[in-house]
Design an enzyme around this catalytic site. Structure first.
Site, PDB file in Angstrom:
ATOM      1  N   GLY A   1      -5.854   1.931  -5.799  1.00  0.00           N
ATOM      2  CA  GLY A   1      -7.325   1.532  -5.869  1.00  0.00           C
ATOM      3  C   GLY A   1      -7.755   1.218  -4.511  1.00  0.00           C
TER       4      GLY A   1
ATOM      5  N   GLY B   1     -10.531   9.517   1.249  1.00  0.00           N
ATOM      6  CA  GLY B   1      -9.316   9.913   0.998  1.00  0.00           C
ATOM      7  C   GLY B   1      -8.576  10.339  -0.150  1.00  0.00           C
ATOM      8  N   HIS B   2      -8.855   9.325  -0.810  1.00  0.00           N
ATOM      9  CA  HIS B   2      -8.264   9.518  -2.258  1.00  0.00           C
ATOM     10  C   HIS B   2      -9.083  10.301  -3.083  1.00  0.00           C
ATOM     11  CE1 HIS B   2      -7.471   5.029  -1.486  1.00  0.00           C
ATOM     12  NE2 HIS B   2      -6.259   5.534  -2.021  1.00  0.00           N
TER      13      HIS B   2
ATOM     14  N   LEU C   1     -10.418   2.896  -3.619  1.00  0.00           N
ATOM     15  CA  LEU C   1     -10.710   4.258  -3.348  1.00  0.00           C
ATOM     16  C   LEU C   1     -11.587   4.375  -2.192  1.00  0.00           C
ATOM     17  CD1 LEU C   1     -10.546   5.575  -7.048  1.00  0.00           C
ATOM     18  CD2 LEU C   1      -8.540   5.060  -5.623  1.00  0.00           C
TER      19      LEU C   1
ATOM     20  N   GLN D   1      -1.164  13.528   2.939  1.00  0.00           N
ATOM     21  CA  GLN D   1      -0.242  13.638   4.027  1.00  0.00           C
ATOM     22  C   GLN D   1      -0.307  12.367   5.095  1.00  0.00           C
ATOM     23  OE1 GLN D   1      -1.143  17.168   6.735  1.00  0.00           O
ATOM     24  NE2 GLN D   1      -0.266  15.864   8.333  1.00  0.00           N
TER      25      GLN D   1
ATOM     26  N   GLN E   1       6.259   9.263   2.518  1.00  0.00           N
ATOM     27  CA  GLN E   1       6.309   9.053   0.952  1.00  0.00           C
ATOM     28  C   GLN E   1       6.385  10.457   0.314  1.00  0.00           C
ATOM     29  OE1 GLN E   1       3.517   6.034  -1.019  1.00  0.00           O
ATOM     30  NE2 GLN E   1       2.295   7.719  -1.012  1.00  0.00           N
TER      31      GLN E   1
ATOM     32  N   SER F   1      -7.963   4.501   5.291  1.00  0.00           N
ATOM     33  CA  SER F   1      -7.197   3.791   4.507  1.00  0.00           C
ATOM     34  C   SER F   1      -7.880   2.518   3.949  1.00  0.00           C
ATOM     35  CB  SER F   1      -6.074   3.203   5.827  1.00  0.00           C
ATOM     36  OG  SER F   1      -5.403   2.142   5.211  1.00  0.00           O
TER      37      SER F   1
ATOM     38  N   GLN G   1       6.658  -2.512  -4.344  1.00  0.00           N
ATOM     39  CA  GLN G   1       6.816  -2.118  -3.073  1.00  0.00           C
ATOM     40  C   GLN G   1       6.278  -2.661  -1.893  1.00  0.00           C
ATOM     41  OE1 GLN G   1       4.079   1.352  -4.365  1.00  0.00           O
ATOM     42  NE2 GLN G   1       3.119   0.767  -2.244  1.00  0.00           N
TER      43      GLN G   1
HETATM   44  P1  AMP Z   1      -2.923   4.257  -1.846  1.00  0.00           P
HETATM   45  O1  AMP Z   1      -3.808   3.949  -2.740  1.00  0.00           O
HETATM   46  O2  AMP Z   1      -3.042   3.829  -0.424  1.00  0.00           O
HETATM   47  O3  AMP Z   1      -1.580   4.043  -2.538  1.00  0.00           O
HETATM   48  O4  AMP Z   1      -2.790   5.897  -1.616  1.00  0.00           O
HETATM   49  C1  AMP Z   1      -2.781   6.678  -2.876  1.00  0.00           C
HETATM   50  C2  AMP Z   1      -2.983   8.282  -2.297  1.00  0.00           C
HETATM   51  O5  AMP Z   1      -3.907   8.477  -1.522  1.00  0.00           O
HETATM   52  C3  AMP Z   1      -1.554   8.395  -1.561  1.00  0.00           C
HETATM   53  O6  AMP Z   1      -0.844   9.681  -1.806  1.00  0.00           O
HETATM   54  C4  AMP Z   1      -2.059   8.454  -0.074  1.00  0.00           C
HETATM   55  O7  AMP Z   1      -1.197   9.459   0.766  1.00  0.00           O
HETATM   56  C5  AMP Z   1      -3.355   8.875  -0.232  1.00  0.00           C
HETATM   57  N1  AMP Z   1      -4.339   8.654   0.781  1.00  0.00           N
HETATM   58  C6  AMP Z   1      -4.495   7.562   1.269  1.00  0.00           C
HETATM   59  N2  AMP Z   1      -5.398   7.634   2.388  1.00  0.00           N
HETATM   60  C7  AMP Z   1      -5.382   9.243   2.678  1.00  0.00           C
HETATM   61  C8  AMP Z   1      -6.375   9.771   3.285  1.00  0.00           C
HETATM   62  N3  AMP Z   1      -6.973   9.307   4.560  1.00  0.00           N
HETATM   63  N4  AMP Z   1      -6.506  11.265   3.388  1.00  0.00           N
HETATM   64  C9  AMP Z   1      -5.611  11.607   2.315  1.00  0.00           C
HETATM   65  N5  AMP Z   1      -4.869  10.961   1.516  1.00  0.00           N
HETATM   66  C10 AMP Z   1      -4.660   9.648   1.505  1.00  0.00           C
END
Ligand code: AMP
Length: 350
Positions: free
Chosen positions: A82, A87-88, A84, A212, A217, A249, A112
């Site tokens: 979440g 990137g998400h 979001l 990426q 991960q 992020s 985690q």
């Molecule tokens: P998270 O909510 O942080 O667990 O991220 C969920 C997914 O989104 C994971 O596969 C992350 O690698 C991806 N993700 C997070 N930030 C980015 C970003 N800046 N660019 C591409 N993918 C991202």
């Protein structure tokens, strides 16, 4: 030198959305008690109306999945925690392009997080997440369904944060979970591999999408999928960045305006790594280039690590083989608006 690493120191949001009677999707902080175990965790209250179908239980997801199968539709899964951002959404768009139906899971996975980490304060904005996911793409398509389970659904026997107190089935990907991020966060990849296994078992998507941005991960999950014979294909989507290069992020919300600007040095450092690599394949030289750029804005002690590793085995490299390439990855502890430090991670491929 044996070790080359450095370890020192629409917005077309459905118009309908705004017209619907008010509903509250805001996440609450909730305490889970099961068999004497306690863990603070994010919970989502029941929504009254939502522009997207929200499923809460594995049984609901399995029933939805059966419908897709019956209709001959392919399913893409985008696992997230979440909060979001763009990137998400890039992962979501990839899934929507490649699959008939897309499910986004939103679950802040307790296992985690170490007890000392930010589970309780991890950014949560369920209303805003649903609003973003309801936005249609250029082809007037939107995410089909959100899976937002309660902690009890994913951990029916409870989930204490102290690993020594955890009982039951957990998944570990040995050999790829201990280095880099795993060195700083020893329970992190066990938690990730466990929750990804649960999601793959529940959803059985044709394709599953990871960023990426969290490159270790992706290596761990690919191996998990291979070794445990999951039928899903793992797709890795490139990192989305702010205009200044900072990788998007959810935790960037912790930064001040100044540190957010300064953090541009992180990607600049990684870009310099690529420039150096064109002349010199020594990992030491590549790491030096990264460190010297980042220390223009941050203290050396704030750099947790800069490493050059093999893309598949994560073995630490002294020299990069031009035919194989490598990952340059790092973590920097950047001063935040709470007077503490926020760990930012990033990487680039050589
Ligand atoms: P998270 O909510 O942080 O667990 O991220 C969920 C997914 O989104 C994971 O596969 C992350 O690698 C991806 N993700 C997070 N930030 C980015 C970003 N800046 N660019 C591409 N993918 C991202």
């Amino acid at each position: 030198m044996a070790s080359r690493s450095r370890w020192p120191s629409t917005r077309s949001v459905l118009r309908l959305f705004n017209l619907l009677p008010s509903y509250n999707l805001s996440p609450l902080l909730h305490t889970v008690r099961h068999n004497g175990t306690v863990a603070a965790a994010a919970e989502v209250p029941e929504s009254r109306k939502s522009p997207i179908q929200i499923l809460r239980t594995a049984a609901e997801v399995r029933s939805w999945r059966r419908e897709q199968l019956t209709k001959g539709l392919t399913v893409g899964l985008v696992p997230t925690m979440g909060a979001l951002h763009a990137g998400h959404m890039r992962l979501v768009q990839s899934s929507m392009r490649m699959n008939d139906a897309t499910m986004v899971s939103i679950f802040v996975n307790p296992s985690q997080f170490a007890p000392t980490e930010d589970l309780a304060s991890y950014p949560r904005d369920f209303d805003a997440d649903i609003e973003q996911l309801a936005a249609q793409d250029g082809d007037n398509r939107q995410v089909d369904v959100v899976f937002a389970p309660h902690v009890e659904e994913m951990y029916p026997n409870g989930i204490p944060l102290h690993i020594a107190e955890q009982k039951g089935a957990f998944v570990t990907v040995h050999g790829l979970s201990e280095q880099l991020e795993g060195r700083i966060r020893p329970q992190f990849f066990r938690g990730v591999a466990t929750v990804v296994s649960k999601l793959l078992n529940i959803v059985t998507p044709e394709r599953v999408y990871f960023g990426q941005k969290d490159i270790q991960q992706t290596v761990v999950v690919k191996r998990l999928v291979q070794d445990l014979c999951y039928g899903s294909v793992v797709h890795v989507v490139p990192t989305s960045r702010d205009a200044n290069g900072l990788a998007l992020s959810s935790r960037n919300a912790y930064l001040t305006e100044q540190t957010r600007q300064d953090a541009a040095a992180i990607y600049k450092g990684l870009q310099n790594a690529v420039m150096v690599y064109r002349q010199n394949t020594s990992a030491e030289k590549i790491i030096e280039a990264v460190v010297s750029t980042i220390t223009e804005k941050f203290d050396k002690e704030e750099i947790e690590y800069v490493c050059v590793n093999d893309k598949d085995t994560l073995e630490e490299l002294e020299t990069v083989h031009p035919l194989k390439g490598a990952i340059v990855s790092l973590a920097v502890r950047v001063p935040n608006k709470f007077g503490g430090k926020t760990r930012l991670i990033d990487n680039i491929l050589l």
